[in-house]
Design a protein around this motif. Structure first.
Motif, PDB file in Angstrom:
ATOM      1  N   ARG A 167       0.832  -1.209   0.000  1.00 45.60           N
ATOM      2  CA  ARG A 167       0.000   0.000   0.000  1.00 45.60           C
ATOM      3  C   ARG A 167       0.871   1.266   0.000  1.00 45.60           C
ATOM      4  NH1 ARG A 167      -5.205   1.733   1.094  1.00 45.60           N
ATOM      5  NH2 ARG A 167      -5.672  -0.100  -0.174  1.00 45.60           N
ATOM      6  N   GLN A 168       1.961   1.242   0.742  1.00 46.78           N
ATOM      7  CA  GLN A 168       2.836   2.417   0.766  1.00 46.78           C
ATOM      8  C   GLN A 168       3.515   2.620  -0.597  1.00 46.78           C
ATOM      9  OE1 GLN A 168       2.549   4.405   3.326  1.00 46.78           O
ATOM     10  NE2 GLN A 168       1.253   2.868   4.325  1.00 46.78           N
ATOM     11  N   TRP A 169       3.838   1.507  -1.261  1.00 41.83           N
ATOM     12  CA  TRP A 169       4.397   1.613  -2.613  1.00 41.83           C
ATOM     13  C   TRP A 169       3.387   2.277  -3.544  1.00 41.83           C
ATOM     14  CZ3 TRP A 169       9.202   0.482  -4.649  1.00 41.83           C
ATOM     15  CH2 TRP A 169       9.301   0.463  -6.049  1.00 41.83           C
ATOM     16  N   SER A 170       2.113   1.911  -3.395  1.00 41.74           N
ATOM     17  CA  SER A 170       1.075   2.525  -4.223  1.00 41.74           C
ATOM     18  C   SER A 170       1.007   4.028  -3.973  1.00 41.74           C
ATOM     19  CB  SER A 170      -0.286   1.877  -3.922  1.00 41.74           C
ATOM     20  OG  SER A 170      -0.285   0.516  -4.295  1.00 41.74           O
ATOM     21  N   HIS A 171       1.151   4.434  -2.719  1.00 38.20           N
ATOM     22  CA  HIS A 171       1.154   5.863  -2.417  1.00 38.20           C
ATOM     23  C   HIS A 171       2.391   6.540  -3.022  1.00 38.20           C
ATOM     24  CE1 HIS A 171      -2.261   6.739   0.275  1.00 38.20           C
ATOM     25  NE2 HIS A 171      -2.191   5.451   0.575  1.00 38.20           N
ATOM     26  N   LEU A 172       3.528   5.864  -2.981  1.00 38.29           N
ATOM     27  CA  LEU A 172       4.726   6.439  -3.598  1.00 38.29           C
ATOM     28  C   LEU A 172       4.535   6.631  -5.100  1.00 38.29           C
ATOM     29  CD1 LEU A 172       7.685   4.551  -1.858  1.00 38.29           C
ATOM     30  CD2 LEU A 172       7.049   6.950  -1.574  1.00 38.29           C
ATOM     31  N   MET A 173       3.798   5.719  -5.717  1.00 33.10           N
ATOM     32  CA  MET A 173       3.577   5.822  -7.153  1.00 33.10           C
ATOM     33  C   MET A 173       2.712   7.028  -7.514  1.00 33.10           C
ATOM     34  SD  MET A 173       5.346   3.492  -8.632  1.00 33.10           S
ATOM     35  CE  MET A 173       4.642   3.491 -10.275  1.00 33.10           C
ATOM     36  N   LYS A 174       2.108   7.660  -6.523  1.00 33.19           N
ATOM     37  CA  LYS A 174       1.349   8.891  -6.747  1.00 33.19           C
ATOM     38  C   LYS A 174       2.218  10.135  -6.614  1.00 33.19           C
ATOM     39  CE  LYS A 174      -2.961   7.457  -7.376  1.00 33.19           C
ATOM     40  NZ  LYS A 174      -3.839   7.923  -8.490  1.00 33.19           N
ATOM     41  N   ILE A 175       3.477   9.945  -6.251  1.00 38.01           N
ATOM     42  CA  ILE A 175       4.401  11.066  -6.084  1.00 38.01           C
ATOM     43  C   ILE A 175       5.196  11.246  -7.371  1.00 38.01           C
ATOM     44  CG2 ILE A 175       6.360  11.964  -4.766  1.00 38.01           C
ATOM     45  CD1 ILE A 175       5.399  10.291  -2.406  1.00 38.01           C
ATOM     46  N   ASP A 176       5.134  12.397  -7.943  1.00 44.00           N
ATOM     47  CA  ASP A 176       5.740  12.631  -9.255  1.00 44.00           C
ATOM     48  C   ASP A 176       7.238  12.362  -9.252  1.00 44.00           C
ATOM     49  OD1 ASP A 176       5.598  13.703 -12.058  1.00 44.00           O
ATOM     50  OD2 ASP A 176       6.977  15.175 -11.189  1.00 44.00           O
ATOM     51  N   THR A 177       7.936  12.816  -8.236  1.00 47.61           N
ATOM     52  CA  THR A 177       9.391  12.634  -8.229  1.00 47.61           C
ATOM     53  C   THR A 177       9.786  11.169  -8.059  1.00 47.61           C
ATOM     54  OG1 THR A 177       9.446  13.121  -5.851  1.00 47.61           O
ATOM     55  CG2 THR A 177       9.856  14.951  -7.372  1.00 47.61           C
ATOM     56  N   PHE A 178       8.884  10.339  -7.524  1.00 46.83           N
ATOM     57  CA  PHE A 178       9.181   8.915  -7.367  1.00 46.83           C
ATOM     58  C   PHE A 178       9.013   8.168  -8.685  1.00 46.83           C
ATOM     59  CE2 PHE A 178       8.090   4.514  -6.200  1.00 46.83           C
ATOM     60  CZ  PHE A 178       9.175   4.210  -5.380  1.00 46.83           C
ATOM     61  N   THR A 179       8.117   8.649  -9.540  1.00 49.51           N
ATOM     62  CA  THR A 179       7.843   7.971 -10.804  1.00 49.51           C
ATOM     63  C   THR A 179       8.558   8.596 -11.994  1.00 49.51           C
ATOM     64  OG1 THR A 179       5.847   9.307 -11.109  1.00 49.51           O
ATOM     65  CG2 THR A 179       5.595   7.189  -9.999  1.00 49.51           C
ATOM     66  N   ASN A 180       8.951   9.849 -11.864  1.00 50.88           N
ATOM     67  CA  ASN A 180       9.588  10.553 -12.961  1.00 50.88           C
ATOM     68  C   ASN A 180      11.012  10.039 -13.175  1.00 50.88           C
ATOM     69  OD1 ASN A 180      10.899  12.559 -14.630  1.00 50.88           O
ATOM     70  ND2 ASN A 180       9.217  13.945 -14.126  1.00 50.88           N
TER      71      ASN A 180
END
Length: 282
Positions: A167-180
């Motif tokens: 679940r925390q990984w899913s929240h990280l995937m909502k953070i632009d700098t984590f996915t960019n």
């Protein structure tokens, strides 16, 4: 009357594959901490050396002598066991896929126990915390966790990891700098378990573990640590012995291992207090 013989090739291949599967594929945490694989006693000591200060000296003066603290922590080995029963009549039917399932289940059980021991040591040894269980992970919390390690002058060249729940990984995937891609990296790391996805972000390697304390609850814990801050001692690697069970008309394979973990330096470990039930942002 002695029991029927089990094919030696089967024993050799089964034991070897369990050992290799455990070593190379299953445990997520074992290769991410400091390891002593040659423990020959009930306990292992991990030495901890303090910092050495560098300074100047006056002309013809003496060099200042540092006296770094030299301490240690102890870790008591834990013995763990697992067994499997293979029916004599099944031996003629055990194709490679069925045998592989036995291998995977046994090595997976030992690997999960290894990870649980390392995680339990973090739970017991953590002194620095970030978060208050009111939210899932945010960019600010991730920055604060890494900042906490930086404040303790953690060596920049050392590897830093962060294990989080799905679940925390899913929240990280909502953070632009984590996915960019401008801010993150995927690296092929020699000590990483095959198939384990890691992201290098904010100078830490992030990965998912379902073994985190409080997973799927409002009081979950995740951990960020520097590799040498946690120690894992091994008294006996995974080993399997076989014996004939007459009443069962089958062979029992009993595996065992002896190992445990301990936090060496709590300054190199941060515990994140997170809500693992928080809904994803829209």
């Amino acid at each position: 009357m002695p029991g029927p013989t089990i094919d030696q090739a089967f024993i050799t291949k089964f034991n070897r594959d369990v050992h290799l599967s455990y070593q190379q594929r299953q445990s997520l945490f074992r290769s991410l901490v400091r390891t002593d694989a040659d423990v020959e006693a009930e306990k292992v000591r991990f030495q901890k050396l303090g910092q050495i200060t560098v300074g100047s000296k006056a002309r013809n003066g003496d060099v200042s002598i540092s006296n770094p603290a030299h301490t240690y922590v102890e870790c008591t080995m834990l013995d763990r066991y697992a067994g499997v029963l293979i029916d004599k009549l099944d031996l003629t039917k055990l194709n490679i896929e069925v045998r592989g399932s036995y291998v995977e289940e046994m090595s997976g059980g030992f690997a999960r126990e290894t990870d649980d021991q390392i995680i339990a040591s973090m739970v017991a040894g953590a002194t620095q915390t970030v978060g208050d269980y009111t939210t899932a992970i945010t960019e600010n919390l991730a920055l604060l966790a890494r900042e906490a390690l930086d404040d303790q002058t953690i060596h920049e060249g050392m590897d830093v990891f962060c294990a989080i729940t799905p679940r925390q990984w899913s929240h990280l995937m909502k953070i632009d700098t984590f996915t960019n891609e401008q801010f993150i990296g995927y690296e092929q790391l020699p000590w990483k378990a095959p198939g384990l996805q890691m992201k290098l972000w904010n100078r830490a390697y992030w990965f998912v573990s379902t073994r985190m304390p409080g997973v799927k609850t409002a009081t979950s814990k995740s951990y960020m640590w520097q590799r040498r801050s946690v120690g894992h001692g091994i008294n006996s690697e995974v080993n399997i012995t076989w014996d004939w069970e007459n009443l069962k008309q089958g062979w029992s394979g009993v595996g065992s291992m002896s190992m445990n973990a301990v936090v060496i330096d709590a300054l190199g470990l941060v515990e994140l207090h997170l809500d693992d039930t928080a809904a994803l942002p829209a």
